[in-house]
Enzyme design. Structure first.
Site, PDB file in Angstrom:
ATOM      1  N   HIS A 129      42.614   6.092  43.741  1.00 12.73           N
ATOM      2  CA  HIS A 129      43.018   6.913  44.999  1.00 12.73           C
ATOM      3  C   HIS A 129      43.725   6.139  46.194  1.00 12.73           C
ATOM      4  O   HIS A 129      43.086   6.271  47.239  1.00 12.73           O
ATOM      5  CB  HIS A 129      42.072   7.919  45.325  1.00 12.73           C
ATOM      6  N   ARG A 157      45.893  10.317  56.741  1.00 13.78           N
ATOM      7  CA  ARG A 157      46.835  10.648  55.545  1.00 13.78           C
ATOM      8  C   ARG A 157      48.246  10.841  56.102  1.00 13.78           C
ATOM      9  O   ARG A 157      49.349  10.429  55.121  1.00 13.78           O
ATOM     10  CB  ARG A 157      46.087  11.789  54.753  1.00 13.78           C
ATOM     11  N   ASP A 206      31.449   9.754  48.823  1.00 16.21           N
ATOM     12  CA  ASP A 206      32.467  10.783  48.391  1.00 16.21           C
ATOM     13  C   ASP A 206      31.679  11.755  47.210  1.00 16.21           C
ATOM     14  O   ASP A 206      30.415  11.570  47.143  1.00 16.21           O
ATOM     15  CB  ASP A 206      33.476   9.995  47.263  1.00 16.21           C
ATOM     16  N   GLN A 262      44.653   7.546  49.691  1.00 13.72           N
ATOM     17  CA  GLN A 262      43.491   7.800  50.500  1.00 13.72           C
ATOM     18  C   GLN A 262      42.991   6.527  51.177  1.00 13.72           C
ATOM     19  O   GLN A 262      42.726   6.432  52.256  1.00 13.72           O
ATOM     20  CB  GLN A 262      42.333   8.618  49.851  1.00 13.72           C
ATOM     21  N   ARG A 297      49.480  13.868  41.050  1.00 17.21           N
ATOM     22  CA  ARG A 297      48.179  13.846  41.036  1.00 17.21           C
ATOM     23  C   ARG A 297      47.900  14.215  39.477  1.00 17.21           C
ATOM     24  O   ARG A 297      48.011  15.469  39.254  1.00 17.21           O
ATOM     25  CB  ARG A 297      47.443  14.918  42.101  1.00 17.21           C
ATOM     26  N   CYS A 342      36.442  10.594  52.036  1.00 18.54           N
ATOM     27  CA  CYS A 342      37.753  10.894  51.845  1.00 18.54           C
ATOM     28  C   CYS A 342      37.908  12.316  52.061  1.00 18.54           C
ATOM     29  O   CYS A 342      38.934  12.885  52.293  1.00 18.54           O
ATOM     30  CB  CYS A 342      38.107  10.376  50.430  1.00 18.54           C
TER      31      CYS A 342
HETATM   32  N1   CP Z   1      40.932  13.267  50.241  1.00 16.21           N
HETATM   33  C1   CP Z   1      41.816  14.059  49.315  1.00 16.21           C
HETATM   34  O1   CP Z   1      42.803  13.367  48.535  1.00 16.21           O
HETATM   35  O2   CP Z   1      41.741  15.193  49.430  1.00 16.21           O
HETATM   36  P1   CP Z   1      42.564  16.484  48.809  1.00 16.21           P
HETATM   37  O3   CP Z   1      41.918  16.504  47.252  1.00 16.21           O
HETATM   38  O4   CP Z   1      42.434  17.612  49.507  1.00 16.21           O
HETATM   39  O5   CP Z   1      43.858  16.167  48.520  1.00 16.21           O
HETATM   40  N1  NVA Z   2      36.613  11.358  43.727  1.00 12.66           N
HETATM   41  C1  NVA Z   2      37.178  12.585  44.220  1.00 12.66           C
HETATM   42  C2  NVA Z   2      38.082  12.448  45.162  1.00 12.66           C
HETATM   43  C3  NVA Z   2      38.515  13.658  45.842  1.00 12.66           C
HETATM   44  C4  NVA Z   2      39.671  13.577  47.101  1.00 12.66           C
HETATM   45  C5  NVA Z   2      37.985  13.344  42.902  1.00 12.66           C
HETATM   46  O1  NVA Z   2      38.577  12.644  42.280  1.00 12.66           O
HETATM   47  O2  NVA Z   2      37.590  14.582  42.899  1.00 12.66           O
END
Ligand code: CP
Ligand code: NVA
Length: 304
Positions: free
Chosen positions: A129, A289, A221, A132, A102, A261
């Site tokens: 992402h 997930r 989101d 997700q 990440r 998400c």
């Molecule tokens: N939806 C998602 O990726 O959540 P987290 O940031 O908790 O991993």
């Molecule tokens: N768009 C959000 C998604 C979190 C799962 C972010 O990047 O923070």
């Protein structure tokens, strides 16, 4: 066979995506089938940003398959002290069978994949992402059956990682994706280009009410993604008219589902009335997930 990464959905065909979804559904129906399928394997997890769902589902999925996952925050590795991503990729590839990461900058994920010799899974980047969206597509398949022709309206930040991956996934699977977003938050050029090249349907709206009309799914989101915190004030103002509240949700189809998400900021992008609605499927998405993480591991490591 050369290794396969999962950095965006762009590199996956319709058949491959449907295969992953079916694998996840098969696993969900009978989690005993792949017990210990990855016994003795190790997974490295580089996380530059916080995570609840992604981290825990990837770790739990590894454990369920008999693999060992090692969580690495920037504090834990020499990355935090300036070791290059290229060298880190080369070193980790000598120890682990797969890397999941990440990152703030999607380019770092590409560098990990390019310089490492093991598959890399995108656990979220500034741009995409896909992990997700895999769970979201699985959830939609469970709730709606065939995905082709479904109308999904994303309301909120049309330039963020979720909007981009939903647009790409939708195009591959023949869904109509609508994005309701303020001026200046449209999806990036490469996303629009991909949709066009794949004969997908992506419509950008600036009026959320118009965008949700006839939708099978209303998706939102956060307004401020991780990394965008410095723009918080302007974003809160720009997205205010794009809140998914009951009045907006009720303009979608009578059997429309609500998706997010997560994490959700209640009373910002979504009200509790919608998040806790009988047609909200947010916790099914979260559960899925886990099942899609299993499918990804099996596919990338065992070519299942
Ligand atoms: N939806 C998602 O990726 O959540 P987290 O940031 O908790 O991993
Ligand atoms: N768009 C959000 C998604 C979190 C799962 C972010 O990047 O923070």
């Amino acid at each position: 066979m050369s290794k396969k990464d999962f950095l965006t959905l762009k590199d996956f065909s319709r058949e491959e995506l449907l295969h992953l979804l079916n694998l996840a559904l098969e696993y969900k129906a009978d989690p005993s089938i792949y017990h210990d399928a990855l016994k003795g394997r190790t997974i490295g997890m580089i996380f530059e940003k916080p995570s609840t769902r992604t981290r825990v589902s990837l770790e739990a999925a590894a454990f369920r398959l008999g693999a060992h996952a090692i969580y690495l925050s920037p504090r834990d590795t020499q990355l935090g002290r300036g070791e290059s991503i290229e060298d880190t990729a080369r070193v980790l590839s000598r120890y682990v069978d797969l890397i999941t990461a990440r990152v703030f900058d999607h380019k770092n994920l590409e560098a990990l994949a390019r310089h490492g010799s093991v598959p890399v899974i995108n656990a979220l980047s500034d741009r995409f992402h896909p992990a997700q969206v895999l769970a979201d597509l699985m959830t939609l398949k469970e709730k709606k059956g065939d995905l082709e022709g479904l109308v999904l309206t994303f309301v909120g930040d049309g330039a963020n990682n979720m909007a981009a991956s939903l647009a790409i996934g939708g195009a591959i699977l023949g869904m109509e994706v609508r994005i309701a977003t303020p001026e200046g938050y449209q999806p990036a050029g490469d996303v629009l280009e991909f949709v066009e090249q794949n004969a997908g349907t992506l419509k950008v709206f600036h009026d959320p009410e118009e965008a949700v009309q006839g939708a099978d799914c209303v998706y939102t989101d956060v307004w401020v993604s991780m990394g965008d915190e410095s723009q918080k004030q302007e974003r809160m103002a720009a997205f205010k008219p794009f809140q998914v509240n009951l009045r907006l949700f009720e303009r979608a189809k009578d059997d429309a589902v609500f998706m997010h998400c997560l994490p959700a900021h209640r009373d910002q992008e979504v009200t509790s009335e919608v998040a806790d609605h009988t047609r909200s499927v947010i916790f099914d998405e979260a559960e899925n997930r886990l099942h899609t993480a299993v499918a990804l591991y099996l596919h990338l490591l065992l070519d299942r």
